[in-house]
Design a protein around this motif. Structure first.
Motif, PDB file in Angstrom:
ATOM      1  N   HIS A   1       0.701  -1.270  -0.062  1.00  0.00           N
ATOM      2  CA  HIS A   1       0.141  -0.108  -0.059  1.00  0.00           C
ATOM      3  C   HIS A   1       0.902   1.433  -0.135  1.00  0.00           C
ATOM      4  N   VAL A   2       2.107   1.059   0.025  1.00  0.00           N
ATOM      5  CA  VAL A   2       3.012   2.248  -0.043  1.00  0.00           C
ATOM      6  C   VAL A   2       4.035   2.249  -1.189  1.00  0.00           C
ATOM      7  N   ALA A   3       4.927   1.288  -1.287  1.00  0.00           N
ATOM      8  CA  ALA A   3       6.001   1.201  -2.201  1.00  0.00           C
ATOM      9  C   ALA A   3       5.466   0.792  -3.517  1.00  0.00           C
ATOM     10  N   THR A   4       4.340  -0.384  -3.514  1.00  0.00           N
ATOM     11  CA  THR A   4       3.819  -0.640  -4.948  1.00  0.00           C
ATOM     12  C   THR A   4       2.895   0.454  -5.563  1.00  0.00           C
ATOM     13  N   THR A   5       2.044   0.853  -4.488  1.00  0.00           N
ATOM     14  CA  THR A   5       0.943   1.799  -5.039  1.00  0.00           C
ATOM     15  C   THR A   5       1.684   3.117  -5.416  1.00  0.00           C
ATOM     16  N   LEU A   6       2.827   3.719  -4.770  1.00  0.00           N
ATOM     17  CA  LEU A   6       3.545   4.660  -4.985  1.00  0.00           C
ATOM     18  C   LEU A   6       4.174   4.557  -6.383  1.00  0.00           C
ATOM     19  N   ALA A   7       4.736   3.465  -6.725  1.00  0.00           N
ATOM     20  CA  ALA A   7       5.563   3.376  -8.081  1.00  0.00           C
ATOM     21  C   ALA A   7       4.603   3.316  -9.159  1.00  0.00           C
TER      22      ALA A   7
ATOM     23  N   ILE B   1      -5.528  13.688 -11.230  1.00  0.00           N
ATOM     24  CA  ILE B   1      -5.835  14.084 -10.082  1.00  0.00           C
ATOM     25  C   ILE B   1      -6.264  12.595  -9.171  1.00  0.00           C
ATOM     26  N   GLY B   2      -6.425  11.667  -9.954  1.00  0.00           N
ATOM     27  CA  GLY B   2      -6.568  10.423  -9.196  1.00  0.00           C
ATOM     28  C   GLY B   2      -5.345   9.967  -8.758  1.00  0.00           C
ATOM     29  N   SER B   3      -4.099   9.987  -9.580  1.00  0.00           N
ATOM     30  CA  SER B   3      -3.065   9.566  -9.448  1.00  0.00           C
ATOM     31  C   SER B   3      -2.376  10.428  -8.156  1.00  0.00           C
ATOM     32  N   THR B   4      -2.523  11.643  -8.145  1.00  0.00           N
ATOM     33  CA  THR B   4      -2.113  12.484  -7.035  1.00  0.00           C
ATOM     34  C   THR B   4      -2.677  12.024  -5.716  1.00  0.00           C
ATOM     35  N   MET B   5      -4.094  11.784  -5.602  1.00  0.00           N
ATOM     36  CA  MET B   5      -4.873  11.424  -4.546  1.00  0.00           C
ATOM     37  C   MET B   5      -4.330   9.989  -3.991  1.00  0.00           C
ATOM     38  N   SER B   6      -4.002   8.949  -4.999  1.00  0.00           N
ATOM     39  CA  SER B   6      -3.659   7.932  -4.754  1.00  0.00           C
ATOM     40  C   SER B   6      -2.130   7.895  -3.987  1.00  0.00           C
ATOM     41  N   ILE B   7      -1.336   8.641  -4.358  1.00  0.00           N
ATOM     42  CA  ILE B   7      -0.084   9.034  -4.042  1.00  0.00           C
ATOM     43  C   ILE B   7      -0.315   9.512  -2.360  1.00  0.00           C
ATOM     44  N   LEU B   8      -1.118  10.555  -2.131  1.00  0.00           N
ATOM     45  CA  LEU B   8      -1.310  11.014  -0.983  1.00  0.00           C
ATOM     46  C   LEU B   8      -1.839  10.021   0.017  1.00  0.00           C
ATOM     47  N   ALA B   9      -2.591   9.102  -0.401  1.00  0.00           N
ATOM     48  CA  ALA B   9      -3.121   8.249   0.563  1.00  0.00           C
ATOM     49  C   ALA B   9      -1.971   7.182   0.988  1.00  0.00           C
ATOM     50  N   SER B  10      -1.171   6.790  -0.052  1.00  0.00           N
ATOM     51  CA  SER B  10      -0.054   6.052   0.286  1.00  0.00           C
ATOM     52  C   SER B  10       0.871   6.731   1.341  1.00  0.00           C
ATOM     53  N   LEU B  11       1.239   7.994   1.143  1.00  0.00           N
ATOM     54  CA  LEU B  11       2.177   8.730   2.105  1.00  0.00           C
ATOM     55  C   LEU B  11       1.312   8.887   3.556  1.00  0.00           C
ATOM     56  N   LEU B  12      -0.008   9.112   3.458  1.00  0.00           N
ATOM     57  CA  LEU B  12      -0.613   9.344   4.903  1.00  0.00           C
ATOM     58  C   LEU B  12      -0.746   7.818   5.642  1.00  0.00           C
ATOM     59  N   PHE B  13      -0.578   6.704   4.849  1.00  0.00           N
ATOM     60  CA  PHE B  13      -0.713   5.448   5.341  1.00  0.00           C
ATOM     61  C   PHE B  13       0.611   5.381   5.852  1.00  0.00           C
ATOM     62  N   MET B  14       1.550   5.842   5.209  1.00  0.00           N
ATOM     63  CA  MET B  14       3.139   5.591   5.578  1.00  0.00           C
ATOM     64  C   MET B  14       3.431   6.095   6.806  1.00  0.00           C
ATOM     65  N   ILE B  15       2.540   7.394   7.159  1.00  0.00           N
ATOM     66  CA  ILE B  15       3.196   8.009   8.281  1.00  0.00           C
ATOM     67  C   ILE B  15       2.290   7.735   9.419  1.00  0.00           C
ATOM     68  N   ARG B  16       1.333   6.743   9.175  1.00  0.00           N
ATOM     69  CA  ARG B  16       0.432   6.310  10.183  1.00  0.00           C
ATOM     70  C   ARG B  16      -0.751   7.330  10.435  1.00  0.00           C
ATOM     71  N   PHE B  17      -1.089   8.067   9.517  1.00  0.00           N
ATOM     72  CA  PHE B  17      -2.025   9.280   9.833  1.00  0.00           C
ATOM     73  C   PHE B  17      -3.595   8.861   9.395  1.00  0.00           C
ATOM     74  N   ILE B  18      -3.574   7.791   8.564  1.00  0.00           N
ATOM     75  CA  ILE B  18      -4.574   6.924   8.196  1.00  0.00           C
ATOM     76  C   ILE B  18      -4.375   5.665   8.201  1.00  0.00           C
ATOM     77  N   GLY B  19      -5.317   4.657   8.255  1.00  0.00           N
ATOM     78  CA  GLY B  19      -4.954   3.278   8.068  1.00  0.00           C
ATOM     79  C   GLY B  19      -5.624   2.717   6.753  1.00  0.00           C
ATOM     80  N   LEU B  20      -5.908   1.369   6.508  1.00  0.00           N
ATOM     81  CA  LEU B  20      -6.393   0.743   5.656  1.00  0.00           C
ATOM     82  C   LEU B  20      -8.032   0.904   5.931  1.00  0.00           C
ATOM     83  N   ASP B  21      -8.255   2.030   6.032  1.00  0.00           N
ATOM     84  CA  ASP B  21      -9.732   2.445   6.376  1.00  0.00           C
ATOM     85  C   ASP B  21     -10.431   2.869   5.211  1.00  0.00           C
TER      86      ASP B  21
END
Length: 227
Positions: free
Chosen positions: A142-148, A176-196
């Motif tokens: 959800h971070v490395a693969t999704t970001l790449a 816009i969608g790609s940017t939001m997906s990148i944002l989701a991965s970064l927020l998950f990486m820093i534990r700001f959000i979970g797989l929710d």
């Protein structure tokens, strides 16, 4: 010669559309609910087929993640070689991370089998090891693969936007969608959000855009002269 080039471009567009759909379908089928549950150490070994099936579909995602930018490279490189090459590079990186994610999934299955053998005798040890493996798998998937892959699609779509190979509105949607997906991965990486729900909502735009793009490419193809 022009007719031959047009036919080749049409085939590439159709194949790219098919691979986009393959990526979406295999992504859904690669989800392994027993691994995401609280009692995954117990249930993974008793639901081995579900785990192995998830691993199989996750491996199939490589065909889509790597194949899409490679398939479109010949045409996109005519317009912007740097962006096209970057898209291929990130697609290959995503494929490598998918393989790593599958390895971690199979290791979790092995740990579950071992836990079933010893019972609660070394429960703390297996819980710690399982937690590390599952946490590592989540970061890889959800971070490395999704970001790449999101970066691959972002660069891919930049060329679409510049050249109007597909409608501008579809390209903007993809950016816009790609940017939001990148944002989701970064927020998950820093534990700001979970797989929710928040993570899912942030990834809906790119998933829906890829579906629409796939249908467009298969039905309309690419329009080098703009739309």
């Amino acid at each position: 010669m022009l007719r031959k080039s047009t036919n080749a471009g049409r085939r590439s567009a159709v194949m790219t559309g098919l691979l986009l759909i393959v990526g979406l379908v295999t992504g859904i089928l690669s989800v392994v609910p027993v691994i995401d549950g609280a009692d995954y150490l117990v249930k993974a070994s008793t639901n081995e087929n579900q785990v192995l099936l998830g691993a199989f579909f996750q491996l199939l995602m490589i065909v889509s993640y790597v194949g899409i930018p490679i398939l479109m490279y010949p045409m996109l490189s005519k317009h912007h070689k740097g962006l096209a090459l970057g898209s291929v590079a990130f697609g290959i990186i995503a494929g490598v991370f998918i393989i790593l994610g599958v390895i971690l999934l199979l290791l979790l299955l092995t740990v579950s089998h071992e836990f079933a053998k010893v019972g609660t005798l070394h429960a703390t040890y297996f819980q710690t090891l399982g937690g590390l493996l599952r946490g590592g798998r989540d970061l890889v998937n959800h971070v490395a693969t999704t970001l790449a892959f999101a970066l691959a699609m972002f660069l891919f779509t930049c060329v679409f936007y510049q050249t109007q190979l597909v409608p501008r509105w579809l390209s903007v949607w993809g950016l816009i969608g790609s940017t939001m997906s990148i944002l989701a991965s970064l927020l998950f990486m820093i534990r700001f959000i979970g797989l929710d729900a928040t993570y899912m909502v942030l990834n809906i735009p790119i998933a829906s855009q890829q579906l629409v793009l796939a249908i467009w490419l298969m039905m309309k193809g690419l329009k080098p002269n703009g739309l």
